[in-house]
Scaffold this active site. Structure first.
Site, PDB file in Angstrom:
ATOM      1  N   LYS A 203     -14.783   2.178  14.867  1.00  0.00           N
ATOM      2  CA  LYS A 203     -13.565   1.344  14.856  1.00  0.00           C
ATOM      3  C   LYS A 203     -12.928   1.277  16.238  1.00  0.00           C
ATOM      4  O   LYS A 203     -12.432   0.238  16.657  1.00  0.00           O
ATOM      5  CB  LYS A 203     -12.578   1.938  13.846  1.00  0.00           C
ATOM      6  CG  LYS A 203     -11.393   1.055  13.543  1.00  0.00           C
ATOM      7  CD  LYS A 203     -10.605   1.561  12.354  1.00  0.00           C
ATOM      8  CE  LYS A 203     -11.288   1.266  11.040  1.00  0.00           C
ATOM      9  NZ  LYS A 203     -10.561   1.743   9.884  1.00  0.00           N
TER      10      LYS A 203
ATOM     11  N   ASP B  98      -4.920  -5.844   4.982  1.00  0.00           N
ATOM     12  CA  ASP B  98      -6.032  -6.585   5.581  1.00  0.00           C
ATOM     13  C   ASP B  98      -6.028  -8.045   5.157  1.00  0.00           C
ATOM     14  O   ASP B  98      -6.485  -8.908   5.884  1.00  0.00           O
ATOM     15  CB  ASP B  98      -7.367  -5.938   5.179  1.00  0.00           C
ATOM     16  CG  ASP B  98      -7.551  -4.607   5.889  1.00  0.00           C
ATOM     17  OD1 ASP B  98      -7.207  -4.538   7.079  1.00  0.00           O
ATOM     18  OD2 ASP B  98      -8.006  -3.630   5.251  1.00  0.00           O
TER      19      ASP B  98
ATOM     20  N   ASN C  43       0.847  -1.194   0.000  1.00  0.00           N
ATOM     21  CA  ASN C  43       0.000   0.000   0.000  1.00  0.00           C
ATOM     22  C   ASN C  43       0.880   1.241   0.000  1.00  0.00           C
ATOM     23  O   ASN C  43       2.103   1.141   0.045  1.00  0.00           O
ATOM     24  CB  ASN C  43      -0.977  -0.029   1.179  1.00  0.00           C
ATOM     25  CG  ASN C  43      -0.253  -0.053   2.508  1.00  0.00           C
ATOM     26  OD1 ASN C  43       0.470   0.871   2.855  1.00  0.00           O
ATOM     27  ND2 ASN C  43      -0.407  -1.147   3.251  1.00  0.00           N
TER      28      ASN C  43
ATOM     29  N   ASP D 270      -5.571  -9.022  12.988  1.00  0.00           N
ATOM     30  CA  ASP D 270      -5.644  -7.596  13.314  1.00  0.00           C
ATOM     31  C   ASP D 270      -4.771  -7.364  14.556  1.00  0.00           C
ATOM     32  O   ASP D 270      -5.130  -7.757  15.666  1.00  0.00           O
ATOM     33  CB  ASP D 270      -7.101  -7.181  13.577  1.00  0.00           C
ATOM     34  CG  ASP D 270      -7.217  -5.663  13.641  1.00  0.00           C
ATOM     35  OD1 ASP D 270      -6.385  -5.037  14.324  1.00  0.00           O
ATOM     36  OD2 ASP D 270      -8.122  -5.106  13.001  1.00  0.00           O
ATOM     37  N   ILE D 271      -3.623  -6.741  14.330  1.00  0.00           N
ATOM     38  CA  ILE D 271      -2.615  -6.611  15.400  1.00  0.00           C
ATOM     39  C   ILE D 271      -3.137  -5.677  16.495  1.00  0.00           C
ATOM     40  O   ILE D 271      -3.045  -5.965  17.687  1.00  0.00           O
ATOM     41  CB  ILE D 271      -1.286  -6.099  14.806  1.00  0.00           C
ATOM     42  CG1 ILE D 271      -0.875  -7.020  13.647  1.00  0.00           C
ATOM     43  CG2 ILE D 271      -0.194  -6.052  15.865  1.00  0.00           C
ATOM     44  CD1 ILE D 271       0.237  -6.490  12.784  1.00  0.00           C
TER      45      ILE D 271
HETATM   46  O1  C5P Z   1      -9.153  -1.611  10.139  1.00  0.00           O
HETATM   47  P1  C5P Z   1      -8.145  -0.607   9.757  1.00  0.00           P
HETATM   48  O2  C5P Z   1      -7.033  -1.174   8.897  1.00  0.00           O
HETATM   49  O3  C5P Z   1      -8.678   0.654   9.201  1.00  0.00           O
HETATM   50  O4  C5P Z   1      -7.508  -0.190  11.166  1.00  0.00           O
HETATM   51  C1  C5P Z   1      -6.434   0.664  11.239  1.00  0.00           C
HETATM   52  C2  C5P Z   1      -5.735   0.487  12.549  1.00  0.00           C
HETATM   53  O5  C5P Z   1      -5.580  -0.895  12.851  1.00  0.00           O
HETATM   54  C3  C5P Z   1      -4.324   1.013  12.494  1.00  0.00           C
HETATM   55  O6  C5P Z   1      -3.976   1.447  13.785  1.00  0.00           O
HETATM   56  C4  C5P Z   1      -3.519  -0.190  12.073  1.00  0.00           C
HETATM   57  O7  C5P Z   1      -2.167  -0.074  12.477  1.00  0.00           O
HETATM   58  C5  C5P Z   1      -4.229  -1.297  12.792  1.00  0.00           C
HETATM   59  N1  C5P Z   1      -4.234  -2.600  12.100  1.00  0.00           N
HETATM   60  C6  C5P Z   1      -3.528  -3.650  12.644  1.00  0.00           C
HETATM   61  N2  C5P Z   1      -3.583  -4.882  12.039  1.00  0.00           N
HETATM   62  C7  C5P Z   1      -4.316  -5.083  10.928  1.00  0.00           C
HETATM   63  C8  C5P Z   1      -5.046  -4.019  10.368  1.00  0.00           C
HETATM   64  C9  C5P Z   1      -4.971  -2.790  10.979  1.00  0.00           C
HETATM   65  O8  C5P Z   1      -2.843  -3.450  13.644  1.00  0.00           O
HETATM   66  N3  C5P Z   1      -4.343  -6.278  10.366  1.00  0.00           N
END
Ligand code: C5P
Length: 397
Positions: A337, A276, A208, A304-305
């Site tokens: 969120k 994602d 990205n 999702d970390i």
């Molecule tokens: O769901 P989204 O990608 O919009 O969420 C953004 C937030 O979640 C950011 O803080 C990003 O670092 C974290 N994130 C994460 N692991 C993922 C996707 C997003 O830590 N797989």
């Protein structure tokens, strides 16, 4: 800021050793105490007398110097300082440090110490670029060693490139950052940054547009307030900040593993743009254009970390900050969120192409907490970082 701070300065054998004489002057102008250690090779470039005279202190040169051992043993010498500075940090000294050698006074002090170490690398550009030096650098950074420079420019040997030691005032600034008594001193903060790369095959990947600029600025701002920062970064465009522990990863899975591996952090800021999805049928060999139609990529959801860390029941950082890069209904989406992911704060921003934020120098954010939302004016990413770091300090200091 450096008044009464005690610096143990190890002067290695490089042409830049002459700049270390100026560094001693600059440190003493700021009322720091400088105890000099001169390696055998260093004494080929500057004399013990000039170093000792400028420092106004006894100079240490030999491991087996009985007088010195009677006055102050090498173990004590290595721990008495507030910071150990290695300048010039030659390729040889860096290799010894990375390998844990202790075969002269400088390397023994560096192995025996529990004090933080700042290295100002200085060497020929080919030596700097050599995989062995880069490997040693990565090891040292992983060990929490701080670095300043090297800079790019003309070299004494007539070549051009990276390898020039940082200027004395740059080293002074790095020392000030390392010794800063800011409100976050003693606090461990985790920051994720940059994009992730998800392989399609060994040569292709999905990425990205994140440059890593905002996460890097946040890590730098937190370190400037005295935090002990672990910086877990994907392949970013901007170099990682000085003075933080850097862990480089490629994929979301590696980022999660790195994040779960770090010791307990008081706060965690998730600024990474994590993919994602990953390609679940990524193969071990390059996909061929073989005339049998288009390849089909299958996807699996990445962990999702942010949500994983936010929902920890044991050892959760007391403050977890996420980012929400949105293109529509920014506040509503980011507010939802925050609740869905279970983090404490969300820094929301509009990354529609028209805003020029993704990959740009500025950011326009809204901070969303349990108490509501706070709209910040558009400002440089460094300023957003400073403001966020100050808020974090208020919350956890
Ligand atoms: O769901 P989204 O990608 O919009 O969420 C953004 C937030 O979640 C950011 O803080 C990003 O670092 C974290 N994130 C994460 N692991 C993922 C996707 C997003 O830590 N797989």
């Amino acid at each position: 800021m450096l008044a009464d701070k005690h610096i143990l300065l190890i002067i290695g054998g490089g042409i830049a050793a002459f700049k270390s004489l100026d560094l001693i002057r600059r440190l003493r102008e700021r009322s720091a105490k400088v105890t000099p250690v001169l390696t055998k090779a260093g004494s080929q470039f500057v004399t013990p007398l000039s170093v000792s005279a400028l420092a106004g202190e006894k100079i240490y040169q030999d491991l087996f110097d009985l007088t010195a051992e009677a006055e102050m043993g090498h173990i004590e010498l290595s721990r008495a300082a507030d910071l150990i500075v290695v300048a010039p940090g030659t390729a040889d000294l860096m290799a010894k440090m990375a390998g844990g050698f202790a075969n002269d006074l400088a390397s023994t002090l560096l192995l025996a110490t529990d004090t933080r170490v700042l290295v100002a690398p200085s060497m020929n550009v080919r030596m700097w670029d050599h995989p062995a030096t880069q490997r040693n650098l990565a090891t040292l950074k992983g060990d929490g060693v701080l670095t300043v420079g090297p800079n790019e420019g003309d070299m004494a040997c007539g070549e051009y490139g990276y390898g020039r030691m940082a200027e004395p005032l740059e080293i002074v600034a790095a020392i000030e950052t390392a010794l800063s008594d800011g409100p976050l001193k003693g606090k461990h903060v985790l920051v994720t940054s940059g994009p992730t790369h998800e392989p399609i095959d060994p040569v292709r990947y999905i990425a990205n547009r994140s440059s890593g600029a905002q996460g890097t600025a946040i890590a730098r701002a937190l370190a400037a307030l005295g935090a002990d920062v672990t910086f877990v970064t994907g392949p970013a465009d901007v170099p990682p900040p000085q003075g933080v522990r850097v862990v480089k990863v490629q994929t979301a899975a590696e980022m999660l593993a790195a994040v779960t591996d770090v010791p307990h952090a008081e706060a965690a800021v998730f600024a990474a743009a994590v993919a994602d999805w990953r390609v679940s049928n990524a193969g071990p060999s390059k996909i061929k254009k073989d005339g049998n139609g288009l390849p089909t990529l299958e996807f699996a959801e990445n962990p999702d970390i942010l949500a994983t860390v936010s929902k920890l029941t044991k050892n959760r950082p007391s403050l977890v900050v996420g980012f929400a890069a949105e293109t529509d209904d920014v506040i509503a989406n980011a507010t939802a969120k925050r609740l869905r992911k279970g983090c404490d704060w969300i820094v929301a921003n509009d990354v529609s192409p028209a805003t020029g934020i993704m990959g740009g120098a500025e950011n326009d954010v809204t901070l969303i907490t349990a108490d509501g939302s706070e709209d910040w004016p558009r400002m440089g990413k460094d300023d957003v970082a400073k403001r966020l770091a100050a808020k974090i300090a208020e919350a956890i200091a």
